[in-house]
Design an enzyme around this catalytic site. Structure first.
Site, PDB file in Angstrom:
ATOM      1  N   LYS A 132       2.743  33.562  14.709  1.00  0.00           N
ATOM      2  CA  LYS A 132       3.038  34.701  13.839  1.00  0.00           C
ATOM      3  C   LYS A 132       1.805  35.582  13.652  1.00  0.00           C
ATOM      4  O   LYS A 132       1.910  36.816  13.635  1.00  0.00           O
ATOM      5  CB  LYS A 132       3.568  34.188  12.500  1.00  0.00           C
ATOM      6  CG  LYS A 132       4.879  33.417  12.637  1.00  0.00           C
ATOM      7  CD  LYS A 132       5.236  32.642  11.390  1.00  0.00           C
ATOM      8  CE  LYS A 132       6.496  31.820  11.587  1.00  0.00           C
ATOM      9  NZ  LYS A 132       6.802  30.957  10.421  1.00  0.00           N
TER      10      LYS A 132
ATOM     11  N   GLY B  19      14.963  18.881   4.530  1.00  0.00           N
ATOM     12  CA  GLY B  19      15.321  19.780   5.622  1.00  0.00           C
ATOM     13  C   GLY B  19      14.311  20.872   5.881  1.00  0.00           C
ATOM     14  O   GLY B  19      14.574  21.805   6.641  1.00  0.00           O
TER      15      GLY B  19
END
Length: 438
Positions: free
Chosen positions: A205, A187
């Site tokens: 970012k 995941g």
């Protein structure tokens, strides 16, 4: 007790985390903030899926514009993602005089200048702590804790998917495709991992951090971006022999009249604390004049870590509402009139250390030819290693260099590629090592 009404847009993974914290920690939040953070709305097109949270009747709605247009809503929390409807909703909320919180780094990297101007003109706050580093308070640290510092450099591991993949390649000897499949099974990676593994998420970012640290307009387009999809386990093994680990780094450096801004796989020495950041964790190292070096470390993604960062912004804004203040801390750290367009240094002009790997035929004079071309282009070799022969009759020649200019490196490698003694494209990985010599 005064009530601050919150409307959450998007009931996905992070939105669910935000809602859970607001409801489950309602008592402690009330004690710490001094107001009741009332969850007035949660808007999502899917109102049927069970998220495991019991909402009061009327809280869950399928119309996000109902939330941003409701005069009783004080803070709008955008958790939809993307740059389409999310941008429209945020700008509408600001137009309506509402404070906004988001974790949407792609939107801020692409349109943050516009959003910040709109918020400043309207006199509302805009929080985005969760957009960089998840629960690491990196934005708060730069805007507040390090406000008295001249920031020289920021180097960070800002994508948990890439860090997990590189950790698996390093520790288990997995191939890139095997490590990616593991990340998807755990995941940590999306079905389409392009945004992560090709470095674009990290670049978003870095664009935000550069603006905060250096007083520059957000500039995503000029950041050099290179992902990890071409990383070979053999190079990670060589790196280990030389005392390095390979990480996907976001690198922002203040060069005075320009800023270095680049994202690429990088070798860093074992002694660097960033080298020990493993798995899906994130970390940022900040170098500044007063504090020397500060490092932040934590979960960069996930329902609850990211939700925690979002709630911290909600609390900051609620405290401002209590005291009747807005804009106390500039959105991008600098006063709007002090923000400038600072150019990003082209990657060809950077100077750093390099790792090269050549697949060369096992013949006399091969090493001298390669070394000669490097020397003609002003590239000084720090060390050379030659390993055993491959089945096709080539040998891997590995070199570490002293500091060199990227443009000279590219020119030299282009010339070496044309030699009939080299069978494959040379491999290049940049090295960040303060003790690597000049």
């Amino acid at each position: 007790m005064r009530q601050v009404n919150v409307g959450v847009l998007g009931f996905g993974t992070v939105g669910t985390g935000v809602v859970r914290i607001l409801l489950e920690n309602k008592t402690i939040l009330r004690a710490r903030v001094g107001v009741d953070l009332n969850l007035k709305y949660v808007a999502d097109i899917d109102t049927q899926t069970n998220r495991g949270i019991a909402l009061e009747p009327g809280v869950l709605v399928n119309d996000a514009f109902r939330v941003v247009n409701d005069p009783d809503v004080d803070i709008v929390v955008e958790m939809i993602g993307g740059e389409g409807i999310a941008k429209e909703l945020i700008l509408k909320a600001i137009e309506n005089g509402k404070h906004v919180v988001t974790a949407n780094k792609a939107l801020i990297a692409g349109h943050g200048n516009t959003i910040a101007r709109a918020a400043a003109e309207k006199g509302v706050d805009f929080g985005y702590e969760a957009s960089v580093g998840g629960c690491m308070p990196v934005i708060k640290s730069v805007r507040e804790s390090l406000v008295g510092n001249r920031i020289h450099a920021m180097i960070g591991i800002l994508n948990g998917t890439c860090n997990y993949i590189l950790t698996r390649i390093t520790e288990a000897g997995s191939s890139f495709s095997e490590a990616l499949a593991e990340a998807q099974a755990e995941g940590f990676a999306e079905a389409d991992p392009t945004l992560d593994v090709e470095g674009f998420d990290t670049a978003h970012k870095l664009a935000i951090l550069n603006a905060l640290a250096y007083g520059m307009e957000i500039n995503l387009d000029d950041i050099y971006v290179e992902g990890i999809s071409k990383i070979d386990p053999v190079d990670i093994a060589f790196a280990r022999e030389f005392g390095y680990k390979v990480k996907l780094l976001a690198i922002g450096k203040n060069n005075g009249g320009s800023v270095e801004a680049r994202v690429h796989p990088t070798m860093i020495p074992f002694a660097d604390p960033l080298s020990s950041v493993s798995g899906s964790l994130n970390a940022v190292s900040i170098t500044a004049d007063a504090v020397s070096r500060v490092m932040l470390y934590g979960r960069g993604a996930g329902m609850m870590p990211t939700g925690s960062a979002v709630v911290s912004d909600i609390v900051d804004i609620a405290r401002n509402l209590i005291t009747g203040t807005t804009g106390r801390i500039p959105i991008f750290s600098y006063q709007p009139e002090a923000i400038r367009k600072i150019p990003i240094l082209p990657v060809d002009e950077i100077h750093t250390h390099y790792y090269f790997r050549f697949a060369a035929l096992d013949r006399p004079g091969v090493l001298s030819k390669i070394s000669g071309i490097l020397g003609e282009n002003g590239i000084s070799i720090r060390s050379v290693h030659q390993k055993g022969r491959k089945s096709e009759g080539t040998v891997p020649i590995v070199m570490l260099t002293h500091r060199a200019r990227e443009a000279d490196v590219k020119k030299a490698l282009g010339e070496i590629t044309l030699l009939d003694i080299v069978s494959d494209q040379p491999v290049l990985i940049r090295i960040e090592d303060e003790n690597g010599g000049d």
